[in-house]
Motif scaffolding. Structure first.
Motif, PDB file in Angstrom:
ATOM      1  N   PRO A  96      25.625  25.217 -65.624  1.00 56.44           N
ATOM      2  CA  PRO A  96      25.516  26.680 -65.543  1.00 56.44           C
ATOM      3  C   PRO A  96      24.777  27.298 -66.727  1.00 56.44           C
ATOM      4  CG  PRO A  96      27.744  25.970 -65.005  1.00 56.44           C
ATOM      5  CD  PRO A  96      27.017  24.767 -65.538  1.00 56.44           C
ATOM      6  N   GLU A  97      24.976  26.732 -67.922  1.00 53.03           N
ATOM      7  CA  GLU A  97      24.288  27.272 -69.098  1.00 53.03           C
ATOM      8  C   GLU A  97      22.776  27.118 -68.953  1.00 53.03           C
ATOM      9  OE1 GLU A  97      25.512  28.920 -71.696  1.00 53.03           O
ATOM     10  OE2 GLU A  97      27.462  28.872 -70.704  1.00 53.03           O
ATOM     11  N   ARG A  98      22.338  26.008 -68.406  1.00 52.68           N
ATOM     12  CA  ARG A  98      20.903  25.787 -68.229  1.00 52.68           C
ATOM     13  C   ARG A  98      20.342  26.703 -67.143  1.00 52.68           C
ATOM     14  NH1 ARG A  98      20.537  19.141 -69.062  1.00 52.68           N
ATOM     15  NH2 ARG A  98      21.723  19.185 -71.020  1.00 52.68           N
ATOM     16  N   LEU A  99      21.120  26.928 -66.098  1.00 49.49           N
ATOM     17  CA  LEU A  99      20.669  27.825 -65.039  1.00 49.49           C
ATOM     18  C   LEU A  99      20.511  29.251 -65.547  1.00 49.49           C
ATOM     19  CD1 LEU A  99      22.915  26.521 -62.133  1.00 49.49           C
ATOM     20  CD2 LEU A  99      20.437  26.229 -62.329  1.00 49.49           C
ATOM     21  N   ILE A 101      19.320  30.194 -68.335  1.00 48.57           N
ATOM     22  CA  ILE A 101      18.130  30.383 -69.186  1.00 48.57           C
ATOM     23  C   ILE A 101      17.122  31.280 -68.490  1.00 48.57           C
ATOM     24  CG2 ILE A 101      16.160  29.234 -70.276  1.00 48.57           C
ATOM     25  CD1 ILE A 101      17.924  26.753 -70.598  1.00 48.57           C
ATOM     26  N   PHE A 102      16.851  31.025 -67.214  1.00 46.42           N
ATOM     27  CA  PHE A 102      15.871  31.816 -66.461  1.00 46.42           C
ATOM     28  C   PHE A 102      16.520  32.592 -65.318  1.00 46.42           C
ATOM     29  CE2 PHE A 102      13.448  28.094 -68.094  1.00 46.42           C
ATOM     30  CZ  PHE A 102      12.635  28.780 -68.984  1.00 46.42           C
ATOM     31  N   GLY A 103      17.838  32.527 -65.220  1.00 50.58           N
ATOM     32  CA  GLY A 103      18.533  33.281 -64.186  1.00 50.58           C
ATOM     33  C   GLY A 103      18.370  32.727 -62.790  1.00 50.58           C
ATOM     34  N   ASN A 104      18.309  31.407 -62.659  1.00 53.14           N
ATOM     35  CA  ASN A 104      18.113  30.789 -61.344  1.00 53.14           C
ATOM     36  C   ASN A 104      19.442  30.669 -60.597  1.00 53.14           C
ATOM     37  OD1 ASN A 104      16.180  29.024 -63.454  1.00 53.14           O
ATOM     38  ND2 ASN A 104      15.130  29.956 -61.719  1.00 53.14           N
ATOM     39  N   GLU A 105      19.496  31.260 -59.417  1.00 49.85           N
ATOM     40  CA  GLU A 105      20.692  31.203 -58.563  1.00 49.85           C
ATOM     41  C   GLU A 105      20.645  29.940 -57.708  1.00 49.85           C
ATOM     42  OE1 GLU A 105      22.699  33.720 -54.845  1.00 49.85           O
ATOM     43  OE2 GLU A 105      20.610  34.026 -55.435  1.00 49.85           O
ATOM     44  N   VAL A 106      21.776  29.266 -57.571  1.00 50.35           N
ATOM     45  CA  VAL A 106      21.871  28.090 -56.708  1.00 50.35           C
ATOM     46  C   VAL A 106      22.510  28.505 -55.385  1.00 50.35           C
ATOM     47  CG1 VAL A 106      22.789  25.764 -56.445  1.00 50.35           C
ATOM     48  CG2 VAL A 106      22.073  26.569 -58.698  1.00 50.35           C
ATOM     49  N   ILE A 215      14.055  22.113 -66.010  1.00 46.89           N
ATOM     50  CA  ILE A 215      14.545  23.241 -66.807  1.00 46.89           C
ATOM     51  C   ILE A 215      14.273  23.007 -68.286  1.00 46.89           C
ATOM     52  CG2 ILE A 215      16.623  24.462 -67.560  1.00 46.89           C
ATOM     53  CD1 ILE A 215      17.736  23.995 -64.699  1.00 46.89           C
ATOM     54  N   ARG A 216      14.478  21.772 -68.737  1.00 45.82           N
ATOM     55  CA  ARG A 216      14.228  21.475 -70.156  1.00 45.82           C
ATOM     56  C   ARG A 216      12.746  21.632 -70.479  1.00 45.82           C
ATOM     57  NH1 ARG A 216      16.567  16.447 -73.751  1.00 45.82           N
ATOM     58  NH2 ARG A 216      14.985  16.450 -75.371  1.00 45.82           N
ATOM     59  N   LEU A 217      11.872  21.149 -69.603  1.00 42.27           N
ATOM     60  CA  LEU A 217      10.435  21.328 -69.831  1.00 42.27           C
ATOM     61  C   LEU A 217      10.067  22.807 -69.878  1.00 42.27           C
ATOM     62  CD1 LEU A 217       8.895  18.574 -67.519  1.00 42.27           C
ATOM     63  CD2 LEU A 217       8.568  18.743 -69.997  1.00 42.27           C
ATOM     64  N   ALA A 218      10.621  23.577 -68.960  1.00 46.97           N
ATOM     65  CA  ALA A 218      10.318  25.004 -68.917  1.00 46.97           C
ATOM     66  C   ALA A 218      10.835  25.715 -70.162  1.00 46.97           C
ATOM     67  CB  ALA A 218      10.918  25.625 -67.658  1.00 46.97           C
ATOM     68  N   ALA A 219      12.053  25.374 -70.574  1.00 46.14           N
ATOM     69  CA  ALA A 219      12.653  26.021 -71.742  1.00 46.14           C
ATOM     70  C   ALA A 219      11.928  25.664 -73.027  1.00 46.14           C
ATOM     71  CB  ALA A 219      14.127  25.637 -71.845  1.00 46.14           C
ATOM     72  N   ASP A 220      11.398  24.439 -73.081  1.00 45.25           N
ATOM     73  CA  ASP A 220      10.672  23.989 -74.267  1.00 45.25           C
ATOM     74  C   ASP A 220       9.231  24.465 -74.285  1.00 45.25           C
ATOM     75  OD1 ASP A 220      12.916  22.712 -75.154  1.00 45.25           O
ATOM     76  OD2 ASP A 220      12.235  20.682 -74.691  1.00 45.25           O
ATOM     77  N   GLY A 221       8.775  25.049 -73.172  1.00 41.04           N
ATOM     78  CA  GLY A 221       7.373  25.468 -73.095  1.00 41.04           C
ATOM     79  C   GLY A 221       6.424  24.293 -73.135  1.00 41.04           C
TER      80      GLY A 221
END
Length: 232
Positions: A96-99, A101-106, A215-221
């Protein structure tokens, strides 16, 4: 910002020094034992995490990417795209914490009361009915779709794509013996970005691993998603 501080503050990474050390050592071992490969610098972190999650190096040979698929997935994640999944196990496995980051709903529809009622009436599978419901409600457009369980879900999704639905990315990783390989081959001919595990092997764990890696790739840019996407 100092790299160590950035990782400590970034929920896409393990949040304790010991957790980060174990994860990074695991990745080092995977890199070492996997040896040479033909994946791009943006594809390999996804395959590596899939291997890390399963201890199965066969995924080095089974995983396929449509060109531009990673970039399309990162762009969608950063834009807050919904993540539509075919199994509750995937929804439960996503951090949930990773989701956040960009507000992605599952979104998982197989247990939705209307989907269940329709499936009981028509005699179709809940997976097929869930895709039909998602298509009707416009939930497929621009979504990241993760399929780790039901090949009928994936086959129905491909049919929806042929009718004009356009997910941002499809993770086609169902596991099993009936229509599994066929469903994956059908996806690989579809005009959307995809990541696939060829053959019978797959599973919800792989979809979770691939999504966490994205998500990690996106968060790390880690990828410049402003460049032209090569996916269809």
């Amino acid at each position: 910002m100092d790299e160590l501080v950035r990782k400590r503050q970034n929920p896409a990474h393990q949040l304790t020094p010991k957790g980060r050390a174990i994860e990074e050592e695991s990745f080092r071992i995977v890199d070492e034992e996997a040896g040479p490969h033909g994946f791009s610098p943006w594809e390999w972190p996804i395959v590596r995490r899939m291997i890390h999650a399963t201890a199965d190096f066969e995924y080095k040979d089974l995983t396929r990417f449509r060109p531009g698929a990673v970039e399309a997935g990162l762009e969608a994640l950063k834009g807050g795209a919904r993540i539509l999944v075919d199994a509750r196990m995937i929804a439960c496995g996503l951090n949930p914490e990773r989701l956040r980051i960009f507000g992605n709903e599952v979104v998982e529809l197989l247990s939705h009361p209307e989907v269940v009622a329709r499936a009981q009436t028509t005699g179709g599978t809940r997976a097929e009915t869930a895709v039909a419901y998602a298509e009707e409600k416009g939930l497929l457009q621009g979504a990241i779709v993760g399929v780790g369980n039901a090949p009928t879900f994936l086959l129905a999704l491909v049919e929806a794509i042929r009718r004009g639905a356009r997910p941002a990315l499809v993770l086609g990783m169902p596991v099993g013996f009936v229509n599994v390989a066929e469903a994956k081959r059908a996806l690989m001919e579809a005009p959307v970005p995809w990541i696939v595990t060829e053959g019978r092997k797959g599973g919800s764990t792989l979809v979770v691993a691939a999504l966490h890696a994205l998500i990690r790739l996106a968060a790390d840019g880690g990828v410049d998603t402003s460049r032209t996407l090569r996916g269809g």
